[in-house]
Structures are given as structure tokens and as C-alpha cells.
Scaffold this active site. Structure first.
Site: not given
Ligand SMILES: NC(=O)CC(=O)C(=O)O
Length: 275
Positions: A44, A113, A154
Site C-alpha cells: 500500500e 480502497k 488494507c
Molecule cells: N492502514 C489500514 O488501512 C488498516 C489497518 O492498519 C488496520 O486495519 O489495522
């Protein structure tokens, strides 16, 4: 083809975009030399620090410098590239977007996302992606010569409905560019990956940036690939590096036949609908 190799690039991200692009290219070339994978996955925000103040500064429209580089590399090396994510500018809006390219360099998918990471954990991490980013509205399942692959980013992983819908659309692999942190990473990262692999009977490929304690956001690292039985195929620690593992689609079939979870759903009693 029944088997293919996926390499995951766990790179350290700097505050200089050109350095990030140079590094990602070098690491992809190194992955090719060391493992000859058919697919390479990036983390990411691989071209930009994971921090709200940088997203507007690093954002680019499609096609742009970063996506052109990925498309050219995919074509030159004849591989699939699941391009982690970058801040993507579209009009006035910025999205956290993953672009995927096939071995001809054509764009295969664009996942924005869907679930923005707006959280505040007492004594731990606090982040509000919605201060700078907009949310995507589409589920992304790409078609490759090997199988269908779901792509999410994520925090999207925490929403089992999304993961299940991708499996129902035929995904046998789910790829997740991600950047968990030092609060939620040790607490949830390994468990979530394993459970999503198990409940959808997919290979789950999770790609994180390397940990950088100089940065304001400390990524957890620990990129990994888990198979549909919940076993780890390959895993990184927190440092910069490359991992590579094999995806065996016969194994997906075998697990789905022996333990037919997707068939045993009581769709006469409950239903999951895509809007
Ligand atoms: N950074 C993210 O999008 C998600 C994350 O770090 C988590 O769900 O914990």
C-alpha cells in the site's frame, strides 16, 4: 496453468517519490533474478509515505508517472504487477488506488480502497484517511490467465462481506496491499489473513511496506502468503526484502471439494447481495 509464483516486495518508503520509484523498479528486477515469478505484488502507498499530508502532494492522475512505469515493467518483464496502491487524483478527489497490469502492460483493474481507515485506538494508533481521501465504490476481481483474483486494500480486509463477495465472484486468490501499524499489526494482522484465507478458501497474499521507525507511521511489515488451509506459504519479518511463494490452484480445488464451505452456505436462509 495450475501453478504460478507470486513475489511480494516489502520495501521501505521514503519521502522522495523518485527514490521510491527507483527502488521499486530495482526490487522488481531483483525479484525476477532471484525467483522468476509470474506475478509481483507491491505494498500500500508504495510511492508515498502513509501520512495524510503527503497524499495530495504525491497524488497523480491515471495514466501518470507511476502507472506508466508499472505498465512498462509488466510488459518488458512479461509479468502481472499488482501495483500496491498510490494516491490517485481524479478531478478534485484523491483515492487510495491499486492499479493492476497484465504481461502486455494493459491495465487489468483499478481498485479504490472502499473502507477508509478512520480509527482512534486509545494509547495506540490514530488515523483519518477521510481527511484527504475519498472512498471507492466497486469490488475488484481481475481475470488472469491463471485464475480470478480479488484485489482489496488494507482496512478492506476487516470487512468479511467484501472478501466473501470476491470469492463468490470466483476469486481463488485475494491480494491485499496493506500498511498495518504497530498497534493493530501485532494484534490482528496474522489472524485476519489466516481467517480470510480459511473462510473463503483462497490463497491470501498480503504486502506491507517495511517498518521505518523514522517515519511518522510505523508499518508492521510481515508480508505473507497463506494458503486455503490456513498454512503460511512464505512470510517476511519487519525489514525490507522480497518473499516469493507458489500458488497451487489444484490445492484450492482440493480444499474446496473436501470441505465445501462455499456450497454449504444456507442461501435459502440468508443472502449476501452486491448493490
Ligand atoms: N492502514 C489500514 O488501512 C488498516 C489497518 O492498519 C488496520 O486495519 O489495522
Amino acid at each position: 496453468m495450475i501453478k504460478f509464483k507470486v513475489a511480494v516486495i516489502q520495501m521501505q518508503i521514503s519521502t522522495i517519490k523518485s527514490q521510491n520509484l527507483k527502488k521499486v523498479k530495482e526490487m522488481i528486477l531483483r525479484a525476477m533474478e532471484e525467483y522468476s515469478p509470474q506475478m509481483v505484488v507491491l505494498p500500500e502507498m508504495f510511492n508515498c509515505p502513509y501520512e495524510n499530508k503527503y497524499f495530495p502532494l504525491f497524488a497523480e492522475e491515471y495514466p501518470g508517472e507511476t502507472t506508466n512505469m508499472l505498465s512498462n515493467l509488466a510488459k518488458e518483464l512479461q509479468i502481472y504487477i499488482i501495483g500496491g496502491s498510490i494516491p490517485e487524483k481524479d478531478g478534485e478527489q484523491i483515492y487510495n488506488t491499486s492499479f493492476s497490469f497484465n504481461p502486455t502492460g494493459a491495465m487489468l483493474g483499478r481498485h479504490r480502497k472502499m473502507h477508509l481507515f478512520d480509527i482512534n485506538v486509545e494509547g495506540g494508533v490514530s488515523f483519518r484517511e477521510s481527511d484527504t481521501l475519498g472512498a471507492g465504490g466497486s469490488i475488484t476481481v481481475i481475470d488472469t490467465e491463471y485464475c480470478k483474483i480479488g484485489v482489496a486494500i488494507c482496512y478492506d480486509m476487516r470487512f468479511p462481506e467484501l472478501m466473501r463477495l470476491m470469492a463468490l465472484e470466483g476469486a481463488e486468490v485475494i491480494i491485499l496491499p496493506a500498511a498495518f501499524n504497530m498497534t493493530t499489526g501485532p494484534a490482528h494482522w496474522h489472524e485476519l489473513i489466516k481467517v480470510r484465507a480459511l473462510d473463503n478458501q483462497v490463497y491470501f497474499v498480503a504486502a506491507s511496506p517495511a517498518r521505518d521507525l523514522e517515519a511518522s507511521y510505523h508499518a508492521y511489515g510481515h508480508s505473507k502468503i497463506v494458503n486455503p488451509w490456513g498454512d503460511t506459504v512464505v512470510a517476511a519479518d519487519e525489514k525490507e526484502g522480497i518473499i516469493c511463494g507458489e500458488i497451487d490452484l489444484e490445492f484450492v480445488d482440493k480444499i474446496r471439494q473436501q470441505l465445501p464451505l462455499l456450497k454449504h452456505r444456507r442461501i435459502d436462509r440468508y443472502e449476501l447481495k452486491k448493490k
